[in-house]
Write a protein that holds these residues in place. Structure first.
Motif, short mmCIF file in Angstrom:
data_model
loop_
_atom_site.label_atom_id
_atom_site.label_comp_id
_atom_site.label_asym_id
_atom_site.label_seq_id
_atom_site.Cartn_x
_atom_site.Cartn_y
_atom_site.Cartn_z
N THR A 44 0.84 -1.20 0.00
CA THR A 44 0.00 0.00 0.00
C THR A 44 0.88 1.25 0.00
O THR A 44 0.64 2.21 -0.75
N ASP A 60 -6.22 -1.40 -4.60
CA ASP A 60 -5.54 -1.87 -3.39
C ASP A 60 -6.44 -2.83 -2.64
O ASP A 60 -7.28 -2.41 -1.85
N GLU A 61 -6.27 -4.09 -2.89
CA GLU A 61 -7.09 -5.15 -2.27
C GLU A 61 -8.57 -4.81 -2.41
O GLU A 61 -9.33 -4.95 -1.45
MG MG Z 1 -2.08 -2.81 2.19
#
Ligand code: MG
Ligand code: ADP
Length: 572
Positions: free
Chosen positions: A373, A494-495
C-alpha cells in the motif's frame, strides 16, 4: 500576534468603526447623567418649580432613548462584525485542513479538529468583537469620570483613584493565569470531543463486544477532566469577581465617607456630594467590565493562540513553486531508486526500482505489512518519498501540480468511504462536472444498475452516513462507478475485493477487468486467483522486491510466489 489578530479586522473596518463610535458615544452619555443629577439638586430643586424638573426629566428621557439606540447598534453591529471574523477564520482553518497531507490526518483527531473549528472560533470572535472596544471604553470612562471627579473636588478625587493601581496589578497577574487555564480547558475539550467521536463512530464495534460500560467509563473520565478544568476557571473567575466587588464597594464607601466630611466642613454642596457618589459609580462600572473581560479575553486569546499554532503548520506536501499542469498521461510509470519511511528510524521501502509500461497490469503480492500500500500511495504523492524519483511518462511527479496528477489516477481501496447523501451524489464525486448521461453510463459499467433498480428512490436514494445502508459489494460497485466516471489513465486497486465473499468478488472482478482496459493498472491482491493473468507480478516482502515476472515465470522460479500460490491453491 496582535498584528495578525487585527489583520482580520481590515475587511470590516466600517462595521467596526460604527460599532466603536456608538459604544464611545454611549459611554460618554453615561458620564453625563451624574452631572445632570448634580444640576437638578443644586440648581433646579432650590427654584421650587416642578415644571422645570419635568422639562429636565423629558430632556433626560430623550437622551436615554438615544442611548438605547446606541446600545442596540453596539450589540447588533458588534456581533455582526464578530460573526464575519469568526466565519473568515473558519474558512481559513478549513482551507488549511484541506491542504494537509495524509501524514497530518494520520495523526490528528477528528473531535479535536471539530472543537477547534467550532468552540474556539466562537470565543475568538467574542474577543474580536468586545476586546478593543472594552479596553478603550474602560480607559475612557475611567479617565472621563476621574476628570469630572477632579472637577468636583481635587483631593477627594485623588484619594479615590489611588486604589486603582493596586487593582490593576492584581488583575493583570490574574489574566495571565486565566489564559493558561483556558489553554488547558481547550485541550481537555479537544480530547473530550475526540473521545466522543471515536466512541460514537465505533458504536457498532462497541455493541458487538458489549463494551458499553467500558466506553462509558472512558467518557466519564474525559468529561470529568474537562469539568475539573472548567471548575478551576470558574474558581478564578469567582475570586477575581469577589476581589473586584470589594474594591468597587470600597471606592463607593470612601466617596460617601470622605465626601460627607467635605460636605460637613462646607467644601461640597449636597448636590455635589450626590453627583460625586454617582460619579464614583460610573467610575467603578468599568471595573465590572474588566471582570467580564477576564472571561472573554483569556478564552479568546487562548483560542487565537491555538488557531495560529495550527495555521502556522505548513502542509508537508505542497506543489513545488514551478510545478506545471501535468500533460495528459499515457501511463508509463517508473520508480527510480525510491526510498521511503513513515518515520526516520524505520524505512519501509529502500531503493525500489520498478518500470511499468503504459497499459500494463502489474500485480503486487506479498505478506501483509510488506509495504505494498505504501508503495502505491507514493504515486499520487499521498506521502513524499525520501529519496529517488517517481516519473510518469518521464515527468517527475514532483514537477507537476498535485491536482493534475491526482486527476489522472483512480484508486479503489478495500474500505470504501462513501459520503452521506444519495447514490448519484456519490458517483458524481468521481467527476463533479459530469453529465447525467455520463453518470448513468458509469453506473452501467460498474454493474450498479441492478442494485439501484431495487432501491425505493433509485439513483436518488439516500445511503446514510458512510453508506451504511449498502452491502460491502454494493459499496464497492459504487466506488468503481466513481472511477469509471473519473476515467483516469492510471488505476490503483488496493485489495479492492479482499473484503468480499468469493461470489461477489468474481462479479466485481469482471467490472474491475473492464475498468483496467486501456489503463496502466497497479493491482494489490491478496487472493492470487484475481491476478494470475496480470502482465507482471511483483513480489514485495519486508526485505524489498524479491521477484518480478509473469505468473508462469514465477511459478517456474519455484520460490516465494510459487510457495504463496501453492498455499492458496493446495498441492500442484
Ligand atoms: Mg495494504
Ligand atoms: P501492506 O500494504 O503491504 O500490507 P503497508 O504499506 O500498509 O503494507 O505497511 C507497510 C509498513 O508501514 C507496515 O509496517 C505498517 O505498519 C507501516 N505503516 C503503514 N501505514 C502507516 C502510517 N500511516 N503511518 C505509519 N506507519 C505506517
Amino acid at each position: 500576534m496582535l498584528k495578525k489578530f487585527f489583520s482580520y479586522y481590515v475587511p470590516y473596518k466600517k462595521l467596526f468603526a460604527i460599532d466603536f463610535i456608538c459604544a464611545v458615544i454611549s459611554a460618554i452619555l453615561e458620564l453625563f447623567f451624574p452631572i445632570a443629577v448634580n444640576m437638578v439638586i443644586d440648581q433646579i430643586l432650590p427654584q421650587g418649580n416642578l415644571r422645570h424638573i419635568v422639562m429636565f426629566s423629558v430632556l433626560l428621557f430623550a437622551l436615554y432613548l438615544f442611548n438605547t439606540t446606541m446600545n442596540y447598534i453596539v450589540v447588533y453591529i458588534g456581533h455582526v462584525f464578530g460573526s464575519h471574523i469568526e466565519t473568515d477564520m473558519r474558512k481559513e482553518l478549513f482551507e488549511h485542513f484541506q491542504k494537509q497531507s495524509y501524514a497530518y490526518f494520520d495523526k490528528m483527531k477528528t473531535g479535536d479538529l471539530m472543537s477547534r473549528i467550532t468552540t474556539d472560533l466562537f470565543e475568538i470572535s467574542e474577543l474580536a468583537h468586545h476586546g478593543p472596544e472594552d479596553v478603550f471604553i474602560t480607559i475612557m470612562t475611567l479617565v472621563g469620570a476621574f476628570l469630572l471627579m477632579l472637577n468636583v473636588h481635587i483631593p477627594l478625587a485623588l484619594m479615590t483613584v489611588a486604589l486603582i493601581p493596586i487593582l490593576g496589578v492584581v488583575l493583570g497577574l490574574f489574566s495571565r493565569y486565566m489564559v493558561n487555564i483556558n489553554v488547558s480547558i481547550k485541550q481537555n475539550l479537544g480530547r473530550f470531543n475526540a473521545g466522543i467521536q471515536n466512541s460514537i463512530s465505533g458504536m457498532r464495534v462497541v455493541k458487538a463486544f458489549a463494551n458499553e460500560s467500558y466506553e462509558n467509563n472512558i467518557f466519564v473520565d474525559l468529561a470529568e477532566k474537562y469539568r475539573l478544568a472548567m471548575v478551576r476557571f470558574y474558581n478564578s473567575m469567582a475570586t477575581s469577581s469577589s476581589f473586584n466587588y470589594i474594591v468597587m464597594r470600597l471606592i463607593n464607601l470612601f466617596a460617601l465617607l470622605a465626601g460627607s466630611y467635605y460636605t460637613i466642613v462646607g467644601e461640597l454642596t449636597i448636590g455635589e456630594l450626590v453627583g460625586y457618589i454617582l460619579l464614583s459609580n460610573v467610575f467603578i462600572r468599568p471595573l465590572e467590565r474588566i471582570n467580564a473581560m477576564l472571561e472573554v479575553y483569556p478564552k479568546g486569546y487562548a483560542g487565537f493562540v491555538r488557531l495560529q499554532e495550527e495555521l502556522n503548520k505548513e502542509p508537508d506536501i505542497v506543489d513545488h513553486p514551478n510545478a506545471v499542469e501535468a500533460p495528459k498521461f499515457e501511463g508509463n510509470i517508473r520508480y527510480d531508486n525510491v526510498s521511503f519511511g513513515y518515520n526516520k528510524e524505520k524505512p519501509v521501502l529502500e531503493n525500489v526500482t520498478i518500470d511499468i509500461k503504459a497499459g500494463q497490469t502489474v500485480a503486487f503480492v506479498g505478506p501483509s505489512g510488506a509495504g505494498k500500500t505504501t508503495l502505491v500511495n507514493l504515486l499520487p504523492r499521498f506521502y513524499e518519498i525520501t529519496s529517488g524519483q517517481i516519473t510518469v511518462d518521464g515527468v517527475d511527479i514532483q514537477d507537476v501540480t498535485m491536482q493534475s496528477l491526482r486527476k489522472q489516477i483512480g484508486i479503489v481501496q478495500q474500505d470504501v468511504f462513501l459520503f452521506d447523501g444519495t447514490i448519484k451524489e456519490n458517483v458524481l464525486y468521481g467527476r463533479l462536472d459530469a453529465t447525467d448521461e455520463e453518470v448513468e453510463a458509469a453506473i452501467d459499467s460498474a454493474k450498479l444498475r441492478e442494485v439501484i433498480s431495487n432501491l425505493p428512490d433509485g439513483i436518488d436514494t439516500q445511503i446514510g452516513e458512510r453508506g451504511v445502508s449498502l452491502s460491502g459489494g454494493q459499496k464497492q460497485r459504487l466506488s468503481i462507478a466513481r472511477i469509471f466516471l473519473k476515467n483516469p489513465k492510471i488505476l490503483i486497486l488496493d485489495e479492492a475485493t479482499s473484503a468480499l465473499d468469493t461470489a461477489t468478488e468474481r462479479f466485481i472482478q469482471s467490472s474491475l477487468d473492464e475498468l483496467s482496459q486501456g489503463r496502466t493498472s497497479l493491482v494489490i491482491a491478496h487472493r492470487l486467483a484475481t491476478i494470475t493473468n496480470a502482465d507482471r507480478i511483483i513480489v514485495v516482502t519486508p526485505e524489498g522486491i524479491m521477484e518480478d515476472g509473469t505468473h508462469e515465470e514465477l511459478l517456474a522460479q519455484n520460490n516465494i510466489y510459487a510457495d504463496l500460490y501453492r498455499s492458496q491453491f493446495g498441492g500442484m
